[in-house]
Design an enzyme around this catalytic site. Structure first.
Site, PDB file in Angstrom:
ATOM      1  CG  ASP A   1      47.794 124.819  98.231  1.00  0.00           C
ATOM      2  OD1 ASP A   1      47.189 125.208  97.170  1.00  0.00           O
ATOM      3  OD2 ASP A   1      47.234 124.500  99.109  1.00  0.00           O
TER       4      ASP A   1
ATOM      5  CG  HIS B   1      41.586 129.618 100.531  1.00  0.00           C
ATOM      6  ND1 HIS B   1      41.209 129.817  99.693  1.00  0.00           N
ATOM      7  CD2 HIS B   1      42.344 128.176 100.390  1.00  0.00           C
ATOM      8  CE1 HIS B   1      41.183 129.202  98.219  1.00  0.00           C
ATOM      9  NE2 HIS B   1      42.166 128.018  99.025  1.00  0.00           N
TER      10      HIS B   1
HETATM   11  O1  LIG Z   1      42.622 125.494  97.206  1.00  0.00           O
HETATM   12  C1  LIG Z   1      42.298 124.457  97.705  1.00  0.00           C
HETATM   13  O2  LIG Z   1      41.954 124.533  99.318  1.00  0.00           O
HETATM   14  C2  LIG Z   1      42.228 123.106  99.988  1.00  0.00           C
HETATM   15  C3  LIG Z   1      41.402 122.900 100.884  1.00  0.00           C
HETATM   16  O3  LIG Z   1      40.400 123.697 100.625  1.00  0.00           O
HETATM   17  P1  LIG Z   1      39.020 122.985 101.501  1.00  0.00           P
HETATM   18  O4  LIG Z   1      37.700 122.926 101.428  1.00  0.00           O
HETATM   19  O5  LIG Z   1      39.269 121.221 101.774  1.00  0.00           O
HETATM   20  O6  LIG Z   1      39.861 123.025 103.387  1.00  0.00           O
HETATM   21  C4  LIG Z   1      43.335 122.186  99.848  1.00  0.00           C
HETATM   22  O7  LIG Z   1      42.751 121.216 100.053  1.00  0.00           O
HETATM   23  C5  LIG Z   1      44.146 122.877  98.589  1.00  0.00           C
HETATM   24  O8  LIG Z   1      44.911 122.468  98.600  1.00  0.00           O
HETATM   25  C6  LIG Z   1      44.388 123.965  97.670  1.00  0.00           C
HETATM   26  O9  LIG Z   1      45.064 124.213  97.062  1.00  0.00           O
END
Ligand SMILES: O=C1O[C@H](COP(=O)(O)O)[C@@H](O)[C@H](O)[C@H]1O
Ligand SMILES: NC(=O)C1=CN([C@@H]2O[C@H](COP(=O)(O)OP(=O)(O)OC[C@H]3O[C@@H](n4cnc5c(N)ncnc54)[C@H](OP(=O)(O)O)[C@@H]3O)[C@@H](O)[C@H]2O)C=CC1
Length: 496
Positions: free
Chosen positions: A233, A238
């Site tokens: 995830d 990221h």
């Molecule tokens: O891609 C995702 O990102 C979110 C966190 O993103 P943010 O921009 O709020 O830092 C994460 O909570 C989610 O599980 C995931 O799929």
């Protein structure tokens, strides 16, 4: 902003328009672009879902979602313009024949952007359906959400299905962290400032920490999250993308492929983690019940819909090494988890200590300089430096103090709103710039490395270690750094 509708009108087609991502992020982001007058006046936005719904009902639904998730009352003028662009088509996306209905809603003389906010398992069906309806031509762009697949093999299958109908230059793989202002600022910081550019390697840097902590749990997404876990995830996409921007060589230009070529080299230089080093270099955790911001929250295994025997990780900490010239011997410590004390994402660059301490008498051990890049919240950049305390003390016992040079975005750019990452990325898709999107070879290199870690975890039979919700993860993650005489950066925000 400099951009003044400098792009062509398009048909922006939002597949999965009733889903969580479209409701919470994409529709509000499109509306914000409208408010900023950044959508071409002739652009249409077409929602696609499998429910039978009139356009009027869709407009009402979009309004409700935008009001709920954009955090401020709607601007009447912008909403009037925005709602006039909205259209809706009912399509069962797995049924090839259903796409004929869709054909009447798009105009082949305009660029079509297809945003697939659906499970990746149906990306292939959607591409086939679009092809059957005869609406694919070289101008069509397709936007794919992450994570693409579950591992390298399944990501190849999905990418192949899409590649049957679209060339790589038409495919925009989203990693929304690449649309965050502060993540983009990593490129500016590194390459627009000689002070950093010349000190950015193993000669000057001791180690790097990347932390992406979330206070939320799995937010009702058990079905998705339990299959994925925090590694798929958050890390596979990221965190590795952030790492590539910190570690890459200077690209020749800011063109999409110049940047992506350099990012790819970093991913290929990731030292494999395997059965022999997995215990020293990784920590997995799963949250138990606890308190986050004073609120009692359930443990992972007590979440709605939970399988009480799941061993999916909600926390990961990794020691990552890059086998290349620039970063030899410089560890990158990564950690990310759900149900941590607060939402805070930071990159901290620890510089090497001075080779000799001239200030022994007043400061027996000089601390290292640190560059802290606050990705979110309280976006900004901070450098810790040693400073003389003003005063008439003797030259041998100069009083020193650790001080901070702090650039806070909210103070420095008071008049500029920090746009949500999706606003930036949706705009870039409409413009047709792939620089902030992930190329297929990057996705595959990231999966290859992550797959190695999963295989190593499997070979150990270890399970994730429990950590109480509202803490910074299992103690083992603290020990991982302590073994090397280092410690995780204690975030200022986390202490509040
Ligand atoms: O891609 C995702 O990102 C979110 C966190 O993103 P943010 O921009 O709020 O830092 C994460 O909570 C989610 O599980 C995931 O799929
Ligand atoms: N939600 C998030 O915060 C994030 C999501 N993503 C990614 O975005 C994508 C979408 O996620 P999310 O919005 O959470 O998922 P959801 O399950 O909430 O939404 C997916 C949508 O696709 C629709 N859909 C599925 N199958 C069909 C079909 N055969 N015909 C028509 N419609 C169909 C669903 O319709 P129905 O409601 O009728 O079932 C649903 O509205 C995923 O790839 C996810 O990994 C990425 C980052 C963050």
């Amino acid at each position: 902003m400099v951009l003044e509708n400098s792009f062509e009108p398009c048909d922006f087609v939002l597949f999965g328009t009733k889903g969580d991502l479209a409701r919470r992020k994409l529709l509000p982001a499109l509306y914000q672009l409208e408010k900023a007058d950044l959508i071409h006046q002739d652009t249409h936005i077409i929602g696609v879902a499998r429910d039978d719904m009139s356009v009027e009902d869709y407009v009402a639904l979009a309004k409700k979602n935008i009001e709920t998730f954009s955090g401020s009352p709607l601007c009447e003028e912008a909403w009037a313009r925005f709602s006039a662009r909205l259209d809706y088509v009912q399509v069962d996306m797995k049924n090839e024949k259903a796409y004929n209905a869709f054909k009447e809603h798009v105009d082949s003389s305009r660029t079509m952007v297809c945003y697939l906010a659906t499970p990746p398992s149906i990306y292939g069906d959607i591409c086939r359906g679009l092809n059957a309806a005869g609406v694919i031509d070289p101008s069509v762009r397709v936007v794919l959400e992450k994570p693409i697949g579950h591992d390298l093999a399944s990501s190849r299958v999905i990418n192949d299905q899409v590649a049957e109908f679209f060339e790589e230059k038409q495919i925009y793989r989203i990693d929304h962290y690449l649309g965050k202002e502060t993540v983009l600022n990593l490129v500016a910081l590194r390459f627009a400032n000689s002070i950093f550019a010349t000190n950015w390697d193993h000669n000057c840097i001791d180690h790097v920490q990347i932390s992406v902590a979330e206070s939320v749990g799995i937010e009702g997404r058990w079905g998705y999250f339990d299959e994925a876990g925090q590694m798929r995830d958050m890390v596979q996409n990221h965190l590795l993308q952030i790492l590539t921007l910190i570690a890459m060589e200077p690209p020749t230009t800011l063109d999409a492929d110049s940047i992506r070529d350099e990012k790819l080299k970093v991913l290929k230089a990731l030292r494999p983690i395997n059965a022999s080093n997995v215990q020293a270099n990784t920590v997995r955790g799963q949250y138990t019940a606890g308190f986050v911001k004073g609120q009692e929250v359930p443990g992972y295994l007590e979440e709605e819909g939970a399988n009480t025997r799941s061993t999916t990780e909600s926390f990961v900490a990794l020691k990552v090494e890059l086998d290349n010239w620039r970063w030899a011997g410089v560890p990158f410590y990564l950690r990310t988890g759900k149900r941590m004390p607060s939402k805070v994402s930071e990159v901290v660059i620890y510089f090497k200590r001075q080779p000799h301490n001239l200030f022994q008498e007043s400061f027996p051990q000089l601390p290292p300089n640190k560059l802290t890049i606050r990705l979110q919240p309280d976006e900004g950049v901070e450098v810790t430096v040693m400073n003389k305390v003003p005063g008439l003390t003797g030259s041998k016992a100069m009083d020193l103090q650790k001080s901070k040079l702090n650039l806070s975005f909210s103070e420095a750019f008071k008049d500029d709103r920090i746009a949500d990452a999706y606003e930036k990325l949706l705009l870039e898709v409409m413009i047709g710039n792939q620089a902030l999107f992930v190329r297929r070879d990057e996705v595959e290199a990231a999966w290859k490395w992550v797959d190695g870690i999963f295989a190593a975890w499997e070979s150990t039979n270890d399970e994730p270690e429990p950590y109480q919700a509202g803490t910074w993860g299992p103690v083992a993650s603290i020990a991982m750094l302590a073994r090397e005489d280092r410690a995780w950066y204690e975030s200022k925000i986390g202490k509040k």
